[in-house]
Motif scaffolding. Structure first.
Motif, PDB file in Angstrom:
ATOM      1  N   PHE A  27       9.059   1.275  -3.545  1.00  0.00           N
ATOM      2  CA  PHE A  27       8.914  -0.153  -3.839  1.00  0.00           C
ATOM      3  C   PHE A  27       8.111  -0.501  -4.852  1.00  0.00           C
ATOM      4  O   PHE A  27       7.219  -1.486  -5.014  1.00  0.00           O
ATOM      5  N   GLY A  28       7.939   0.104  -6.013  1.00  0.00           N
ATOM      6  CA  GLY A  28       7.100   0.058  -7.022  1.00  0.00           C
ATOM      7  C   GLY A  28       5.754   0.142  -6.943  1.00  0.00           C
ATOM      8  O   GLY A  28       4.963  -0.271  -7.840  1.00  0.00           O
ATOM      9  N   VAL A  29       5.324   1.114  -5.824  1.00  0.00           N
ATOM     10  CA  VAL A  29       3.710   1.182  -5.578  1.00  0.00           C
ATOM     11  C   VAL A  29       3.472   2.436  -6.573  1.00  0.00           C
ATOM     12  O   VAL A  29       3.985   3.423  -6.566  1.00  0.00           O
ATOM     13  N   GLU A  30       2.822   2.224  -7.706  1.00  0.00           N
ATOM     14  CA  GLU A  30       2.272   3.167  -8.396  1.00  0.00           C
ATOM     15  C   GLU A  30       1.407   4.471  -7.835  1.00  0.00           C
ATOM     16  O   GLU A  30       0.755   4.090  -7.030  1.00  0.00           O
ATOM     17  N   GLY A  31       1.952   5.527  -8.142  1.00  0.00           N
ATOM     18  CA  GLY A  31       1.486   6.806  -7.410  1.00  0.00           C
ATOM     19  C   GLY A  31       1.779   7.167  -6.175  1.00  0.00           C
ATOM     20  O   GLY A  31       1.610   8.079  -5.629  1.00  0.00           O
ATOM     21  N   ALA A  32       2.740   6.277  -5.636  1.00  0.00           N
ATOM     22  CA  ALA A  32       3.228   6.605  -4.192  1.00  0.00           C
ATOM     23  C   ALA A  32       4.312   7.975  -4.203  1.00  0.00           C
ATOM     24  O   ALA A  32       3.996   8.724  -3.234  1.00  0.00           O
TER      25      ALA A  32
END
Length: 55
Positions: A17-22
């Motif tokens: 969902f576009g979460v950086e570093g996920a």
């Protein structure tokens, strides 16, 4: 490293969902081996935490 939340998401596809570093800091949860790796990782960090002095 500090862990503030543990999120377990179930589904048929992996989405970040576009979460950086996920994707770099997460475990895939699709196979039995994935579940075993996650369990091993959690046990290792709980062991380390139990051996750390409180500040």
């Amino acid at each position: 490293m500090t862990i503030d939340y543990l999120v377990l998401g179930l589904g048929s596809t992996t989405g970040y969902f576009g979460v950086e570093g996920a994707s770099e800091h997460s475990f895939s949860f699709r196979t039995r081996e994935d579940a075993i790796a996650l369990g091993r990782h959690l046990r290792d960090y709980l062991q380390r935490a139990s051996q750390t002095e409180d500040i």
